[in-house]
Scaffold this active site. Structure first.
Site, PDB file in Angstrom:
ATOM      1  N   ASN A   9       0.869  -1.179   0.000  1.00  0.00           N
ATOM      2  CA  ASN A   9       0.000   0.000   0.000  1.00  0.00           C
ATOM      3  C   ASN A   9       0.903   1.224   0.000  1.00  0.00           C
ATOM      4  O   ASN A   9       1.517   1.543   1.012  1.00  0.00           O
ATOM      5  CB  ASN A   9      -0.888  -0.028   1.253  1.00  0.00           C
ATOM      6  N   TRP A  10       0.949   1.878  -1.140  1.00  0.00           N
ATOM      7  CA  TRP A  10       1.866   3.024  -1.262  1.00  0.00           C
ATOM      8  C   TRP A  10       1.326   4.286  -0.600  1.00  0.00           C
ATOM      9  O   TRP A  10       2.027   5.288  -0.513  1.00  0.00           O
ATOM     10  CB  TRP A  10       2.137   3.314  -2.740  1.00  0.00           C
ATOM     11  N   LYS A  11       0.070   4.285  -0.213  1.00  0.00           N
ATOM     12  CA  LYS A  11      -0.558   5.483   0.373  1.00  0.00           C
ATOM     13  C   LYS A  11      -0.356   6.670  -0.582  1.00  0.00           C
ATOM     14  O   LYS A  11      -0.381   6.465  -1.799  1.00  0.00           O
ATOM     15  CB  LYS A  11      -0.011   5.724   1.785  1.00  0.00           C
ATOM     16  N   HIS A  94      -9.250   1.295   5.449  1.00  0.00           N
ATOM     17  CA  HIS A  94      -7.921   1.460   6.049  1.00  0.00           C
ATOM     18  C   HIS A  94      -8.035   2.402   7.241  1.00  0.00           C
ATOM     19  O   HIS A  94      -8.845   3.339   7.221  1.00  0.00           O
ATOM     20  CB  HIS A  94      -6.936   2.016   5.009  1.00  0.00           C
ATOM     21  N   GLU A  96      -6.371   4.831   8.180  1.00  0.00           N
ATOM     22  CA  GLU A  96      -6.201   6.256   7.862  1.00  0.00           C
ATOM     23  C   GLU A  96      -7.492   6.837   7.292  1.00  0.00           C
ATOM     24  O   GLU A  96      -7.821   8.002   7.520  1.00  0.00           O
ATOM     25  CB  GLU A  96      -5.015   6.442   6.903  1.00  0.00           C
ATOM     26  N   GLU A 167      -4.846  -4.730  10.960  1.00  0.00           N
ATOM     27  CA  GLU A 167      -3.815  -3.711  11.124  1.00  0.00           C
ATOM     28  C   GLU A 167      -4.050  -2.954  12.428  1.00  0.00           C
ATOM     29  O   GLU A 167      -4.877  -2.020  12.455  1.00  0.00           O
ATOM     30  CB  GLU A 167      -3.845  -2.718   9.963  1.00  0.00           C
ATOM     31  N   GLY A 173       3.160   2.390  10.684  1.00  0.00           N
ATOM     32  CA  GLY A 173       4.128   3.459  10.473  1.00  0.00           C
ATOM     33  C   GLY A 173       4.926   3.845  11.699  1.00  0.00           C
ATOM     34  O   GLY A 173       5.566   4.895  11.723  1.00  0.00           O
ATOM     35  N   GLY A 234       3.109  -1.076   4.206  1.00  0.00           N
ATOM     36  CA  GLY A 234       3.126   0.338   3.850  1.00  0.00           C
ATOM     37  C   GLY A 234       4.537   0.786   3.507  1.00  0.00           C
ATOM     38  O   GLY A 234       5.039   0.568   2.400  1.00  0.00           O
ATOM     39  N   GLY A 235       5.211   1.395   4.474  1.00  0.00           N
ATOM     40  CA  GLY A 235       6.521   2.009   4.257  1.00  0.00           C
ATOM     41  C   GLY A 235       7.521   1.138   3.513  1.00  0.00           C
ATOM     42  O   GLY A 235       8.166   1.598   2.549  1.00  0.00           O
TER      43      GLY A 235
END
Ligand SMILES: O=C[C@H](O)COP(=O)(O)O
Length: 257
Positions: A9-11, A94, A96, A167, A173, A234-235
């Protein structure tokens, strides 16, 4: 047999040019048939990446969608638009989206229902905050988010195409991943709930991922757990080399299915 997933997931990261260069680097090295690899870039890179990944085993996913198919929803994207761009998956709910953009569990449920109707595979994210965990509410939160997330889909036969991602919000993160045991416990709980809803045969087919500070170094410990079928990254997925290491380690631990 549930085929393990490595999903990136590149966000809100990477321009189209950066995404294209990443895709080329990934495809050059990718040689792990036992793992389903999914890349979820920003909307703006979906078209370019669908062309890059055409003919490869890499699947494309979006990071969100609206529950309606069209209409006066400025700034939104529909599931049918994602299908046209070659998406097979869409991340929904998600943390976020839930916490920064105040998406409700009911809205997430409507999106899941629409995605499945369209033949898009939802990656439904669930997870508790640190405060909720400390208050001993983890299972209640997971049960609530899951119940609302899947309540519209009992009548559909393709429920096994859904993917769930556990998650914990405090692990996203932060560099502080959950312990593999805590992740397994939460994910086994989720599978139990799926079993209550859809029966154990369907529940055994549904893949459930762990997400939250996954790295090439710790991914093996998660994939090694009985109920964990891969990771949502993610990261570490922003670097093609690191993501390739995660994919390779997933394949190695899962026994190169
Ligand atoms: O969707 C991915 C998750 O939010 C995890 O992000 P992270 O790997 O940067 O902790």
């Amino acid at each position: 047999m549930r085929i393990p997933i490595a999903a990136g997931n590149w966000k809100m990261n990477k321009t189209v040019a950066e995404a294209s260069a990443y895709a080329e680097a990934l495809l050059q090295e990718l040689d792990t048939p036992g793992v389903e690899v999914i890349i979820c870039p920003p909307f703006t890179s979906l078209y370019a990446l669908s062309r890059k990944f055409a003919g490869s085993s890499v699947k494309l996913g979006a990071q969100n969608m609206h529950w309606e198919l069209k209409g006066a929803f400025t700034g939104e994207i529909s599931g049918s638009m994602l299908l046209e761009l070659g998406c097979e998956y869409v991340i929904l709910g998600h943390s976020e989206r839930r916490h920064i953009f105040r998406e409700t569990a009911e809205e997430v449920g409507k999106k899941v229902e629409t995605a499945l109707k369209l033949g898009l595979r939802p990656i439904l994210c669930v997870g508790e905050t640190l405060e909720e965990r400390e208050r001993g509410e983890t299972e209640a939160i997971l049960a609530y988010q899951l119940e609302k997330g899947i309540e519209g889909i009992t009548t559909f036969s393709n429920v096994e195409s859904i993917v769930i991602a556990y998650e914990p919000v405090w692990a996203i993160g932060t560099g502080k991943a959950a312990t593999p045991q805590d992740a397994q416990e939460a994910i086994a709980f989720v599978r139990g709930k799926l079993s209550e809803q859809f029966g154990s045969e369907k529940a055994q087919q549904i893949r459930i991922l762990y997400g939250g500070s996954v790295s090439p170094e710790n991914v093996g410990q998660f994939v090694n757990q009985e109920d964990i079928d891969g990771t949502l990254v993610g990261g570490a997925s922003l670097d093609a080399g690191k993501f390739l290491d995660i994919i390779k380690e997933t394949a190695r631990i899962s026994g190169g299915i």
